[in-house]
Design a protein around this motif. Structure first.
Motif, PDB file in Angstrom:
ATOM      1  N   THR A  21       0.827  -1.292   0.145  1.00 49.36           N
ATOM      2  CA  THR A  21       0.113   0.034  -0.110  1.00 49.36           C
ATOM      3  C   THR A  21       0.864   1.211   0.050  1.00 49.36           C
ATOM      4  OG1 THR A  21      -0.148   0.158   2.559  1.00 49.36           O
ATOM      5  CG2 THR A  21      -2.079  -0.927   1.187  1.00 49.36           C
ATOM      6  N   PRO A  25       0.757   5.135  -4.012  1.00 50.11           N
ATOM      7  CA  PRO A  25       0.694   6.510  -4.341  1.00 50.11           C
ATOM      8  C   PRO A  25       1.802   7.035  -5.394  1.00 50.11           C
ATOM      9  CG  PRO A  25       0.332   6.192  -1.986  1.00 50.11           C
ATOM     10  CD  PRO A  25       0.702   4.865  -2.711  1.00 50.11           C
ATOM     11  N   ASN A  32      -0.100   8.302 -13.826  1.00 44.13           N
ATOM     12  CA  ASN A  32      -0.743   9.587 -14.387  1.00 44.13           C
ATOM     13  C   ASN A  32       0.065  10.396 -15.378  1.00 44.13           C
ATOM     14  OD1 ASN A  32      -3.016  11.524 -14.357  1.00 44.13           O
ATOM     15  ND2 ASN A  32      -1.548  12.867 -13.402  1.00 44.13           N
ATOM     16  N   TYR A  73     -12.093   7.941  -9.598  1.00 44.28           N
ATOM     17  CA  TYR A  73     -11.839   7.217  -8.258  1.00 44.28           C
ATOM     18  C   TYR A  73     -10.490   7.682  -7.547  1.00 44.28           C
ATOM     19  CZ  TYR A  73     -15.251   3.938 -10.077  1.00 44.28           C
ATOM     20  OH  TYR A  73     -16.563   3.454 -10.777  1.00 44.28           O
ATOM     21  N   SER A  74     -10.170   8.709  -7.774  1.00 45.14           N
ATOM     22  CA  SER A  74      -8.969   9.159  -7.369  1.00 45.14           C
ATOM     23  C   SER A  74      -8.679   8.877  -5.797  1.00 45.14           C
ATOM     24  CB  SER A  74      -8.835  10.876  -7.472  1.00 45.14           C
ATOM     25  OG  SER A  74      -9.949  11.291  -6.590  1.00 45.14           O
ATOM     26  N   LYS A  75      -9.367   9.089  -4.783  1.00 42.71           N
ATOM     27  CA  LYS A  75      -9.068   8.917  -3.425  1.00 42.71           C
ATOM     28  C   LYS A  75      -8.974   7.200  -3.304  1.00 42.71           C
ATOM     29  CE  LYS A  75     -10.535  13.211  -1.729  1.00 42.71           C
ATOM     30  NZ  LYS A  75     -11.521  13.945  -0.931  1.00 42.71           N
ATOM     31  N   ASP A  76     -10.276   6.504  -3.798  1.00 43.67           N
ATOM     32  CA  ASP A  76     -10.471   5.291  -3.373  1.00 43.67           C
ATOM     33  C   ASP A  76      -9.182   4.253  -4.028  1.00 43.67           C
ATOM     34  OD1 ASP A  76     -12.723   5.771  -2.113  1.00 43.67           O
ATOM     35  OD2 ASP A  76     -13.842   5.544  -4.011  1.00 43.67           O
ATOM     36  N   TYR A  78      -5.957   4.893  -3.943  1.00 46.37           N
ATOM     37  CA  TYR A  78      -5.174   4.680  -3.356  1.00 46.37           C
ATOM     38  C   TYR A  78      -5.409   3.994  -1.762  1.00 46.37           C
ATOM     39  CZ  TYR A  78      -3.174   8.834  -5.351  1.00 46.37           C
ATOM     40  OH  TYR A  78      -2.798   9.514  -6.498  1.00 46.37           O
ATOM     41  N   LYS A  79      -6.566   3.903  -1.457  1.00 50.67           N
ATOM     42  CA  LYS A  79      -7.208   3.337  -0.106  1.00 50.67           C
ATOM     43  C   LYS A  79      -7.725   1.949  -0.393  1.00 50.67           C
ATOM     44  CE  LYS A  79      -9.760   6.998   0.778  1.00 50.67           C
ATOM     45  NZ  LYS A  79     -10.746   7.749   1.395  1.00 50.67           N
ATOM     46  N   SER A  80      -8.282   1.728  -1.309  1.00 56.23           N
ATOM     47  CA  SER A  80      -8.783   0.559  -1.528  1.00 56.23           C
ATOM     48  C   SER A  80      -8.050  -0.661  -2.631  1.00 56.23           C
ATOM     49  CB  SER A  80     -10.314   0.524  -2.076  1.00 56.23           C
ATOM     50  OG  SER A  80     -11.114  -0.487  -2.237  1.00 56.23           O
TER      51      SER A  80
END
Length: 124
Positions: A21, A25, A32, A73-76, A78-80
């Protein structure tokens, strides 16, 4: 857990995300950058294209689709691990994102030394 050879791209990506994880990032930043480069340099890429399996047009479509997914889904991402895997490694999109993973490690952009062998094992 299934044997490695039985895992599909989505399952491999989910595993990679779960194990690393901290690396995601930086990889997403590289992904990108890669989509921007591909979409901003279409003429040169098309002129130099040599892939026999598909044409450059598909590559540009995949890059554009990756950008849409990253925006939506920019934040998801990273997290999921589920969102990361399902959205970026499902179907034909896996061609682009798996290539990006291999390039990311080949360029030495990864910070965790165990990430490169994991990518090679799963996507090499």
């Amino acid at each position: 857990m299934q044997p490695l050879k039985m895992l599909n791209n989505v399952q491999k990506a989910r595993l990679l995300h779960s194990l690393f994880t901290n690396e995601i990032p930086e990889f997403l930043g590289y992904l990108n950058e890669l989509t921007e480069t591909v979409l901003n340099d279409k003429e040169r890429i098309a002129a130099e294209w040599k892939d026999q399996m598909f044409d450059a047009g598909l590559w540009f479509e995949l890059a554009a689709e990756v950008q849409r997914v990253m925006a939506k889904y920019s934040k998801d991402l990273y997290k999921s691990s589920a969102v990361f895997a399902d959205q970026l490694f499902g179907g034909f999109m896996a061609i682009f994102t798996a290539h990006a993973l291999v390039q990311y490690t080949a360029l030495g952009r990864n910070t965790d030394p165990k990430f490169k062998p994991a990518v090679e094992l799963l996507f090499g």
